[in-house]
Design an enzyme around this catalytic site. Structure first.
Site, PDB file in Angstrom:
ATOM      1  N   GLN A 182      -0.347   8.784 -21.163  1.00  0.00           N
ATOM      2  CA  GLN A 182      -0.123   8.362 -20.019  1.00  0.00           C
ATOM      3  C   GLN A 182       0.145   9.910 -19.540  1.00  0.00           C
ATOM      4  O   GLN A 182       0.286  10.078 -17.858  1.00  0.00           O
ATOM      5  CB  GLN A 182       1.255   7.607 -19.801  1.00  0.00           C
ATOM      6  CG  GLN A 182       1.182   6.114 -19.959  1.00  0.00           C
ATOM      7  CD  GLN A 182       0.762   5.551 -18.600  1.00  0.00           C
ATOM      8  OE1 GLN A 182       1.066   5.887 -17.836  1.00  0.00           O
ATOM      9  NE2 GLN A 182       0.134   4.424 -19.312  1.00  0.00           N
ATOM     10  N   GLY A 203      -9.016   6.133 -22.095  1.00  0.00           N
ATOM     11  CA  GLY A 203     -10.162   6.456 -20.770  1.00  0.00           C
ATOM     12  C   GLY A 203     -10.037   5.873 -19.302  1.00  0.00           C
ATOM     13  O   GLY A 203     -10.086   5.981 -18.695  1.00  0.00           O
ATOM     14  N   HIS A 204      -9.388   4.526 -20.025  1.00  0.00           N
ATOM     15  CA  HIS A 204      -8.958   3.918 -18.896  1.00  0.00           C
ATOM     16  C   HIS A 204      -7.284   4.191 -17.849  1.00  0.00           C
ATOM     17  O   HIS A 204      -7.427   4.004 -16.821  1.00  0.00           O
ATOM     18  CB  HIS A 204      -8.832   1.700 -19.022  1.00  0.00           C
ATOM     19  CG  HIS A 204      -7.589   1.963 -19.371  1.00  0.00           C
ATOM     20  ND1 HIS A 204      -7.016   1.022 -18.961  1.00  0.00           N
ATOM     21  CD2 HIS A 204      -7.216   2.027 -20.915  1.00  0.00           C
ATOM     22  CE1 HIS A 204      -6.147   0.625 -19.620  1.00  0.00           C
ATOM     23  NE2 HIS A 204      -6.130   1.172 -20.823  1.00  0.00           N
ATOM     24  N   THR A 240     -22.125   2.004 -34.203  1.00  0.00           N
ATOM     25  CA  THR A 240     -22.910   2.779 -33.219  1.00  0.00           C
ATOM     26  C   THR A 240     -22.308   3.212 -32.493  1.00  0.00           C
ATOM     27  O   THR A 240     -21.350   2.071 -31.623  1.00  0.00           O
ATOM     28  CB  THR A 240     -24.046   1.809 -32.682  1.00  0.00           C
ATOM     29  OG1 THR A 240     -24.034   0.963 -34.012  1.00  0.00           O
ATOM     30  CG2 THR A 240     -24.790   2.434 -31.961  1.00  0.00           C
ATOM     31  N   CYS A 327       0.873  -4.290 -21.517  1.00  0.00           N
ATOM     32  CA  CYS A 327       0.135  -4.840 -22.374  1.00  0.00           C
ATOM     33  C   CYS A 327       1.184  -6.075 -22.581  1.00  0.00           C
ATOM     34  O   CYS A 327       1.340  -6.513 -23.524  1.00  0.00           O
ATOM     35  CB  CYS A 327       0.892  -3.758 -23.669  1.00  0.00           C
ATOM     36  SG  CYS A 327      -0.891  -2.505 -23.115  1.00  0.00           S
TER      37      CYS A 327
END
Length: 396
Positions: A182, A203-204, A240, A327
């Site tokens: 945050q 990232g979001h 990957t 969440c």
């Protein structure tokens, strides 16, 4: 006429910015090489992954070699805590210190370790939602493996005295981790100057896509491999690389840490106006310290109503907010964060979290202050709890 829409839940997630999206697009169609491949398409992808790593490192005051890409903040928290616990247990250190109001990514990880024989000390917080660094000092023991304290709380936005806590850990030679999901982009962070050994981010929360995160690990701190397989992320996290998301995160964090003070100067007065206006509603309280909080965060409790009903009615009026952590939004239990600062269950149930950014205008603030009191009044008029309160009867 289009329905009015105000997004005030940036603590849950943010919109991918146009600049981030445009940076990502080539990696889906033309620059789609595997970074592990030796031909040019692959080498170019590897180059761009490393360029993004350098951007993240610069934003945190770290070295690129200390940055590991993950899938999210939760994974980063798990890797830091479980990895440290696994390594330090071999040295006889099976004690972990955290706080009572951490994100569940930390709380549930610590609870899992308790089932495996670790001992966890949960530091209390004040009624303002702040940790006393001296409580951390007193909790550290000879067998303490790790201290993990969040940088800023995801529900009430309080900013913790991280440099002070980290300095104590350094003095006591105990590793220190902070969940800064945050905080990144809202407060100035320098992992070297602040003595942070490990840091998680996602990232979001800063206008990158969902599904990309970072774990910073200070040089010299050794963590076990988190995912076994190939040699990606310096053989620590196989799989990957998600090149589009990594490139996008590099752009997002670069933008997020630009002009933090200037952005706060715009957002904070609007937040304060929301706080002052909503506190004019009878039987309300601000949760968390008034000043030591993230610029765009406010968390208000309204007695005599349910937060879920409040959110639904605000949504009908085009306002997106939250009653706590996204969440756990499906849970009927009251917020553990609000209970930890001393709220009763009934009061904790009636909370509203708004988390705004620069795109929430002064006119939007006016609209929120027009709608929320009206919605609160309507919900209270239908609430048996409110009726009992007004009659002076106990509702416990």
């Amino acid at each position: 006429m289009d329905k009015r829409f105000i997004y005030a839940d940036n603590a849950a997630t943010t919109q991918v910015s146009e600049e981030v999206l445009n940076a990502m697009l080539p990696y889906f169609r033309t620059a789609y090489g595997n970074p592990s491949s030796i031909y040019k398409l692959g080498r170019d992808a590897q180059r761009d992954v490393e360029a993004a790593r350098a951007k993240v490192a610069k934003a945190l005051g770290a070295d690129p070699s200390e940055i590991f890409f993950t899938s999210c903040g939760t994974e980063s928290d798990n890797w830091a805590i479980k990895g440290t616990a696994e390594r330090m247990a071999k040295k006889g250190k099976k004690h972990i210190i955290t706080s009572v109001f951490e994100h569940h990514a930390v709380i549930h990880t610590c609870e899992d370790l308790e089932k495996k024989g670790f001992e966890v000390t949960y530091i209390p917080v004040s009624d303002k939602g702040l940790i006393d660094p001296e409580d951390v000092r007193r909790a550290i023991r000879e067998d303490t493996a790790l201290v993990s304290i969040m940088y800023a709380n995801n529900e009430i936005g309080t900013i913790q005295p991280i440099p002070e806590i980290a300095a104590i850990c350094k003095e006591k030679k105990v590793l220190f981790h902070t969940d800064a999901v945050q905080a990144v982009g809202h407060v100035e962070i320098d992992v070297k100057a602040q003595n942070i050994d490990m840091l998680s981010l996602s990232g979001h929360k800063i206008h990158a896509q969902k599904g990309i995160g970072v774990l910073y690990v200070r040089k010299g701190v050794v963590l076990p491999n988190f995912i076994h397989g190939g040699g990606q992320e310096r053989a620590k996290r196989a799989g990957t690389e998600n090149v589009p998301a990594i490139v996008g995160l590099g752009v997002a964090i670069e933008n997020a840490v630009k002009n933090i003070g200037e952005k706060a100067a715009v957002i904070t007065p609007r937040r304060n106006r929301l706080i002052d206006g909503l506190l004019e509603i009878p039987y309300t309280r601000l949760n968390g310290d008034r000043d030591k909080r993230l610029p765009g965060n406010l968390n208000i409790s309204f007695e005599g109503l349910e937060g879920e009903s409040l959110l639904l009615m605000l949504d009908m009026n085009g306002i997106c907010g939250s009653s706590g952590s996204a969440c756990t939004s499906g849970s009927l239990d009251p917020s553990h964060v609000l209970l930890s600062i001393g709220l009763k269950h009934e009061v904790a149930h009636g909370s509203l979290r708004l988390s705004i950014e620069e795109d929430v205008s002064d006119e939007d603030v006016d609209y929120i202050l027009e709608v929320v009191p009206r919605v609160v009044e309507r919900l209270r008029s239908m609430s048996p709890v409110w009726e009992k309160m007004m009659k002076g009867e106990s509702y416990e």
